[in-house]
Design an enzyme around this catalytic site. Structure first.
Site, PDB file in Angstrom:
ATOM      1  N   SER A 182     -18.009  10.025 -24.210  1.00 48.78           N
ATOM      2  CA  SER A 182     -18.216  10.665 -25.186  1.00 48.78           C
ATOM      3  C   SER A 182     -19.311  10.551 -26.051  1.00 48.78           C
ATOM      4  O   SER A 182     -19.992  11.435 -26.705  1.00 48.78           O
ATOM      5  CB  SER A 182     -16.883  10.943 -26.152  1.00 48.78           C
ATOM      6  OG  SER A 182     -16.920   9.732 -26.698  1.00 48.78           O
ATOM      7  N   HIS A 210     -13.541  15.469 -21.815  1.00 44.80           N
ATOM      8  CA  HIS A 210     -14.751  15.948 -21.858  1.00 44.80           C
ATOM      9  C   HIS A 210     -15.442  16.560 -20.411  1.00 44.80           C
ATOM     10  O   HIS A 210     -16.653  17.095 -20.759  1.00 44.80           O
ATOM     11  CB  HIS A 210     -15.771  14.863 -22.535  1.00 44.80           C
ATOM     12  CG  HIS A 210     -15.630  14.616 -24.009  1.00 44.80           C
ATOM     13  ND1 HIS A 210     -15.697  15.304 -24.796  1.00 44.80           N
ATOM     14  CD2 HIS A 210     -15.098  13.594 -24.353  1.00 44.80           C
ATOM     15  CE1 HIS A 210     -15.303  14.902 -26.002  1.00 44.80           C
ATOM     16  NE2 HIS A 210     -14.977  13.668 -25.899  1.00 44.80           N
ATOM     17  N   LYS A 241      -9.905  20.513 -26.239  1.00 47.70           N
ATOM     18  CA  LYS A 241     -11.193  20.698 -26.000  1.00 47.70           C
ATOM     19  C   LYS A 241     -11.901  22.055 -25.326  1.00 47.70           C
ATOM     20  O   LYS A 241     -11.684  23.034 -26.020  1.00 47.70           O
ATOM     21  CB  LYS A 241     -11.850  19.411 -25.251  1.00 47.70           C
ATOM     22  CG  LYS A 241     -11.737  18.201 -26.202  1.00 47.70           C
ATOM     23  CD  LYS A 241     -12.099  16.829 -26.073  1.00 47.70           C
ATOM     24  CE  LYS A 241     -12.128  15.702 -26.673  1.00 47.70           C
ATOM     25  NZ  LYS A 241     -11.325  14.644 -26.366  1.00 47.70           N
TER      26      LYS A 241
HETATM   27  C1  PLP Z   1     -10.262  13.691 -26.842  1.00 42.95           C
HETATM   28  C2  PLP Z   1      -9.794  12.586 -25.821  1.00 42.95           C
HETATM   29  C3  PLP Z   1      -8.639  12.164 -25.505  1.00 42.95           C
HETATM   30  C4  PLP Z   1      -7.325  12.822 -26.420  1.00 42.95           C
HETATM   31  O1  PLP Z   1      -6.955  14.072 -26.309  1.00 42.95           O
HETATM   32  P1  PLP Z   1      -6.010  14.621 -27.014  1.00 42.95           P
HETATM   33  O2  PLP Z   1      -5.494  15.838 -26.500  1.00 42.95           O
HETATM   34  O3  PLP Z   1      -6.612  15.220 -28.433  1.00 42.95           O
HETATM   35  O4  PLP Z   1      -4.822  13.672 -27.470  1.00 42.95           O
HETATM   36  C5  PLP Z   1      -8.338  11.530 -24.640  1.00 42.95           C
HETATM   37  N1  PLP Z   1      -9.095  10.922 -23.710  1.00 42.95           N
HETATM   38  C6  PLP Z   1     -10.574  11.319 -23.854  1.00 42.95           C
HETATM   39  C7  PLP Z   1     -11.395  11.002 -23.029  1.00 42.95           C
HETATM   40  C8  PLP Z   1     -10.844  12.359 -25.091  1.00 42.95           C
HETATM   41  O5  PLP Z   1     -12.181  12.637 -25.042  1.00 42.95           O
END
Ligand code: PLP
Length: 396
Positions: A182, A210, A241
């Site tokens: 990220s 992502h 996301k």
């Molecule tokens: C955002 C994210 C999470 C968490 O996801 P949620 O559904 O918001 O709990 C887990 N792993 C990665 C790589 C993320 O970017």
């Protein structure tokens, strides 16, 4: 009784503030989208994970309402007691179809999916080999299992191979990686990871939070990008996301693995079912992605356009195949000043610095979206150039 810890808490909070690490939340008074109402005015949003621009999409809002009308508001149960509706099964099937996997299990969030995936599968005779830049939820999930932990430098295949060599005596081994990291937006080299896994008899797990919806020719994630279908055993992902942006997570992959998770994964067994509105919108979302790749194509165009314009303007940008674009400023203070000046110009971006990124690697992270129009991108680039000149980063 509260007195002693109250003093300690106040000191901790003061220390966080003094270190400049206190997180303040900016309040948005509109739906999440490209243009949002913040404070007195509106700004263009370049720091949401709204990759496909679906967070306020009318079809998803309508699907959520329809699911509430037909299936109610809450489930008041976990899945295995009386919390499974037809909708949950339909969404799980849609996810399996999208990733071309055998089965899928839903969680309240990907944090829970990652928190609940290791402990049921891996014990003290096993080894989990994890990329150093993996998400916090993977780190926590690994901690919850009794398996031996190994870490390798970000995307460093020689370091991964050394871990695989060191762990040959274990019963099971699994390589775990984020699909897209990220902070840099770089993609894990899944083709090489799969080759090493096959050579050393290890399993492969990828967290697609992502990358799903974003990378690959039609956005189907790392399997499409590297053509490694059938070679990844476990995928985790989020509905928070690219996939609509609300909440919800999943683990998808080999049939027996998912089946065992339904029996033993603690965040699944001991936490409520996702509510019908979220599930109904999720089903609609996968239907939309099935009907057309246009949102992904627009996202890819936007990324390409933004990067080209920013490089031409003279900015230092990390190479990326994702929708994350790291504009390198290196200096921590400068990153904060830059972001705050961008906000004055009506562009909402976030500056990241140590310890979120390595020392002297401060940056502004721009996240592109299919919800951005060309004029939004032009305004963002123009603001970067204006502020960049003002702060002496660019000539002229
Ligand atoms: C955002 C994210 C999470 C968490 O996801 P949620 O559904 O918001 O709990 C887990 N792993 C990665 C790589 C993320 O970017």
């Amino acid at each position: 009784m509260y007195g002693k810890i109250k003093t300690w808490l106040a000191d901790e909070l003061t220390a966080i503030e003094a270190a400049g690490l206190y997180k303040r939340e900016r309040i948005i008074a509109s739906p999440q989208r490209a243009s949002i109402a913040v404070g007195e005015g509106t700004v263009l949003n370049f720091c949401a994970n709204n990759y496909l621009g679906l967070s306020a999409h009318p079809r998803l809002v309508a699907a959520a309402k329809a699911a509430m009308d037909s299936h109610g508001f809450g489930m008041s149960s976990v899945r295995f007691i009386c919390g499974t509706q037809d909708l949950h099964k339909t969404l799980e099937e849609a996810i399996s179809k999208y990733f071309r996997t055998e089965d899928t299990i839903l969680y309240a969030a990907c944090f829970d999916a990652n928190g609940g995936v290791f402990e049921p599968l891996f014990g003290e005779n096993d080894a989990i080999i994890s990329d150093m830049l993996n998400h916090a939820s993977i780190i926590d999930g690994v901690r919850l299992s009794k398996a031996k932990r190994y870490r390798y430098e970000n995307a460093d295949m020689a370091a991964l191979e050394a871990c695989l060599r060191d762990t040959q005596g274990h019963r099971f081994r699994i390589i775990v990686t984020d699909g897209v990291f990220s902070m840099d937006g770089n993609v894990a080299p899944m083709n090489k990871i799969c080759e090493l896994a096959e050579r050393y008899d290890a399993l492969v797990m990828v967290d697609e939070c992502h990358s799903a919806g974003v990378v690959g020719k039609t956005g189907r994630g790392v399997s499409e990008l590297f053509d490694v279908y059938g070679r990844i055993d476990i995928y985790t992902g989020t509905l928070g996301k690219a996939f609509g942006g609300a909440i919800g997570g999943f683990t998808t992959g080999r049939r027996e693995i998912i089946e065992l998770l339904r029996q033993r994964s603690r965040p699944y067994l001991f936490s409520n079912s996702i509510p019908p509105a979220i599930v109904g919108a999720g089903i609609e979302m996968f239907r939309m992605l099935d009907e057309s790749d246009e949102l992904h194509a627009k996202l890819a165009d936007n990324v390409e356009y933004f990067r080209t314009q920013m490089l031409a303007a003279g900015f230092d940008i990390k190479p990326t195949q994702s929708a994350i674009c790291a504009v390198m400023l290196y200096d921590a203070k400068l990153s904060q000043l830059f972001a705050s000046r961008m906000l004055d110009e009506g562009i909402y971006v976030t500056g990241f610095y140590y310890p979120v990124v390595p020392k002297d690697q401060a940056r502004i992270r721009v996240q592109l979206s299919a919800g951005h129009e060309r004029e939004h991108l032009d305004k963002c680039v123009a603001a970067f150039i204006k502020v960049g000149r003002e702060l002496g980063l660019l000539d002229g």
